[in-house]
Design an enzyme around this catalytic site. Structure first.
Site, short mmCIF file in Angstrom:
data_model
loop_
_atom_site.label_atom_id
_atom_site.label_comp_id
_atom_site.label_asym_id
_atom_site.label_seq_id
_atom_site.Cartn_x
_atom_site.Cartn_y
_atom_site.Cartn_z
N CYS A 65 0.82 -1.22 0.00
CA CYS A 65 0.00 0.00 0.00
C CYS A 65 0.85 1.27 0.00
CB CYS A 65 -0.92 0.02 1.21
SG CYS A 65 -1.99 -1.41 1.30
N HIS A 76 -3.27 7.16 3.26
CA HIS A 76 -3.68 5.88 2.69
C HIS A 76 -5.09 5.56 3.20
CE1 HIS A 76 -3.95 1.84 1.39
NE2 HIS A 76 -3.72 1.29 2.57
N ASN A 101 -10.11 0.03 0.36
CA ASN A 101 -8.65 0.06 0.34
C ASN A 101 -8.16 -0.43 -1.02
OD1 ASN A 101 -5.92 -0.37 0.69
ND2 ASN A 101 -6.13 -1.38 2.68
O1 UT7 Z 1 -3.70 -1.35 3.69
C1 UT7 Z 1 -2.79 -1.97 4.56
C2 UT7 Z 1 -3.09 -1.66 5.93
N1 UT7 Z 1 -4.33 -2.24 6.34
C3 UT7 Z 1 -4.89 -1.78 7.43
O2 UT7 Z 1 -4.36 -0.83 7.95
C4 UT7 Z 1 -6.08 -2.46 8.02
C5 UT7 Z 1 -5.95 -2.44 9.52
N2 UT7 Z 1 -6.98 -3.13 10.26
C6 UT7 Z 1 -8.28 -2.74 10.28
O3 UT7 Z 1 -8.68 -1.85 9.58
C7 UT7 Z 1 -9.20 -3.40 11.28
O4 UT7 Z 1 -8.44 -4.15 12.19
C8 UT7 Z 1 -10.28 -4.30 10.63
C9 UT7 Z 1 -11.31 -3.44 9.92
C10 UT7 Z 1 -9.65 -5.25 9.66
C11 UT7 Z 1 -10.98 -5.09 11.71
O5 UT7 Z 1 -11.54 -4.23 12.67
P1 UT7 Z 1 -11.36 -4.56 14.25
O6 UT7 Z 1 -12.07 -3.53 14.96
O7 UT7 Z 1 -9.87 -4.69 14.49
O8 UT7 Z 1 -12.12 -5.90 14.38
P2 UT7 Z 1 -11.58 -7.35 14.82
O9 UT7 Z 1 -10.73 -7.92 13.75
O10 UT7 Z 1 -11.02 -7.28 16.19
O11 UT7 Z 1 -12.93 -8.12 14.90
C12 UT7 Z 1 -13.93 -7.77 15.85
C13 UT7 Z 1 -15.08 -8.71 15.66
C14 UT7 Z 1 -14.66 -10.19 15.61
O12 UT7 Z 1 -15.67 -10.94 16.24
P3 UT7 Z 1 -15.47 -11.50 17.73
O13 UT7 Z 1 -14.24 -12.36 17.67
O14 UT7 Z 1 -15.28 -10.27 18.57
O15 UT7 Z 1 -16.72 -12.24 17.98
C15 UT7 Z 1 -14.64 -10.49 14.14
O16 UT7 Z 1 -14.88 -11.84 13.85
O17 UT7 Z 1 -15.71 -8.44 14.40
C16 UT7 Z 1 -15.79 -9.65 13.65
N3 UT7 Z 1 -15.69 -9.31 12.23
C17 UT7 Z 1 -16.76 -9.03 11.50
N4 UT7 Z 1 -18.06 -8.98 11.78
C18 UT7 Z 1 -18.90 -8.65 10.78
C19 UT7 Z 1 -14.57 -9.23 11.48
N5 UT7 Z 1 -14.93 -8.89 10.23
C20 UT7 Z 1 -16.26 -8.77 10.21
C21 UT7 Z 1 -17.19 -8.44 9.22
N6 UT7 Z 1 -18.51 -8.38 9.55
N7 UT7 Z 1 -16.82 -8.15 7.94
#
Ligand code: UT7
Length: 345
Positions: free
Chosen positions: A132, A272, A302
């Site tokens: 990225c 980004h 993204n």
């Molecule tokens: O471009 C390169 C750089 N990329 C980035 O910078 C991306 C960085 N990361 C992020 O943007 C975020 O970490 C994400 C958007 C990917 C995830 O957000 P988060 O707040 O960190 O969520 P998480 O991964 O901790 O997930 C929280 C909950 C989980 O459920 P449990 O385990 O708490 O029951 C996930 O399974 O949300 C769940 N989850 C979803 N639920 C509904 C993860 N993806 C989804 C989804 N829909 N699409």
């Protein structure tokens, strides 16, 4: 003609560059596929909701390329638009750099395919891979060639067809990414300082956070590697998030420090476009106002290396960046890699 009277900021290039030639962006262009995939459509594919995607990421829709449209097609279209805006014909391009993690194929370079598509017959061409962060890495490399008088015109393109490496059954990643391309023409312009500085960084100790394990020399394609899903993008979202905020903030701060600039002097911060919460956190830490920060990830998601290039084109097209404005680009991606650049437009 020489550079205008000293502006009220420091130009580190002018101080350290004994050759004394600046590098400006003389044209930008972008291209995104027509097809819009909304969060509602994703609800039909994986166990997700529009509400989760919007609140956790800020993304509402993304563009998805048709099966017969490749990264090089998007790149060539963005490049053609950038060249037209710069008033440069393809035969005048000396070098094409394509930043991408989704090349048309492992080799030849997508840059060579773009060269063929736009008819830039005089140009050298190569790909660079900084995920990225690739577009800023490309700007920095391109400007070195302009500064050293090696080349007169360099085309830097960030282009991706991320839909081709996304696992459409993995809700953790498939909701985040989109396809698109952005391009910039780099040339010397005597009346502008252009690219003032670029701070680049990397940390290979955290390579596992965001990767596509299959398809390289470590794990060539086999029936098993395909069945195991090793040819899909993988990400540890939480750790990536934390590193992104920290690295983008410090790279931006360092770029401003090098130019003796305060954030209030920056007309527009173009970060980004990975996650609205990352963008807001970086903006807040820098002390930028909401009006100073450009956001379009609600419409594109993204797009990796294309992200800031598309955003820069939209910012210029909508008049949010005008001649003489100072712009701060800041990126972060797999590698890990990161970077920030200050440009006098
Ligand atoms: O471009 C390169 C750089 N990329 C980035 O910078 C991306 C960085 N990361 C992020 O943007 C975020 O970490 C994400 C958007 C990917 C995830 O957000 P988060 O707040 O960190 O969520 P998480 O991964 O901790 O997930 C929280 C909950 C989980 O459920 P449990 O385990 O708490 O029951 C996930 O399974 O949300 C769940 N989850 C979803 N639920 C509904 C993860 N993806 C989804 C989804 N829909 N699409």
């Amino acid at each position: 003609m020489s550079l205008p009277a000293p502006a009220p900021f420091r130009n580190p290039r002018a101080e350290f560059n004994f050759i004394g030639r600046s590098c400006s962006i003389t044209g930008v262009g972008s291209a995104v596929p027509e097809r819009i995939m909304t969060n509602a459509e994703l609800e039909t594919l994986v166990d997700t909701t529009d509400e989760w995607i919007t609140t956790r990421t800020g993304i509402r829709s993304r563009r998805i390329a048709a099966p017969d449209v490749f990264t090089s097609d998007l790149a060539a279209l963005a490049a053609t638009r950038a060249l037209a805006k710069a008033g440069v014909s393809p035969e005048d391009v000396d070098l094409i750099i394509v930043a991408t993690i989704t090349p048309d194929m492992p080799f030849p370079a997508t840059a060579c395919i773009v060269q063929q598509k736009i008819g830039a017959w005089r140009a050298a061409a190569f790909d660079l891979e900084a995920a990225c962060s690739g577009f800023i890495f490309g700007l920095e490399i391109g400007q070195q060639f302009i500064m050293s008088r090696t080349y007169e015109t360099v085309l830097v393109i960030g282009a991706e067809k991320l839909s081709s490496i996304v696992n459409w059954q993995d809700r953790n990643t498939c909701v985040l990414f989109g396809d698109g391309a952005g391009a910039a023409v780099l040339q010397h312009r005597p009346d502008s300082h252009g690219l003032l500085t670029a701070c680049l960084g990397a940390d290979g100790r955290k390579a596992e956070l965001l990767s596509m394990p299959g398809g390289g020399s470590r794990c060539p394609a086999t029936t098993k590697s395909v069945a195991d899903g090793l040819h899909f993008l993988r990400m540890d979202g939480k750790e990536t998030f934390k590193n992104a905020v920290q690295a983008m903030h410090s790279a931006a701060k360092e770029a401003l420090r090098r130019c003796a600039l305060d954030i209030t002097r920056i007309k527009l911060v173009i970060p980004h476009q990975a996650n609205l919460r990352i963008i807001n956190a970086v903006g807040e830490r820098l002390g930028a106002t909401a009006e100073q920060v450009f956001i379009n990830l609600d419409r594109y998601g993204n797009t990796s290396a294309a992200s800031v290039a598309i955003a820069l084109d939209e910012a210029v097209e909508t008049g949010r960046v005008q001649k003489g404005d100072l712009v701060l680009l800041v990126v972060f991606g797999a590698g890990l890699t990161w970077g920030a650049a200050v440009i006098e437009w």
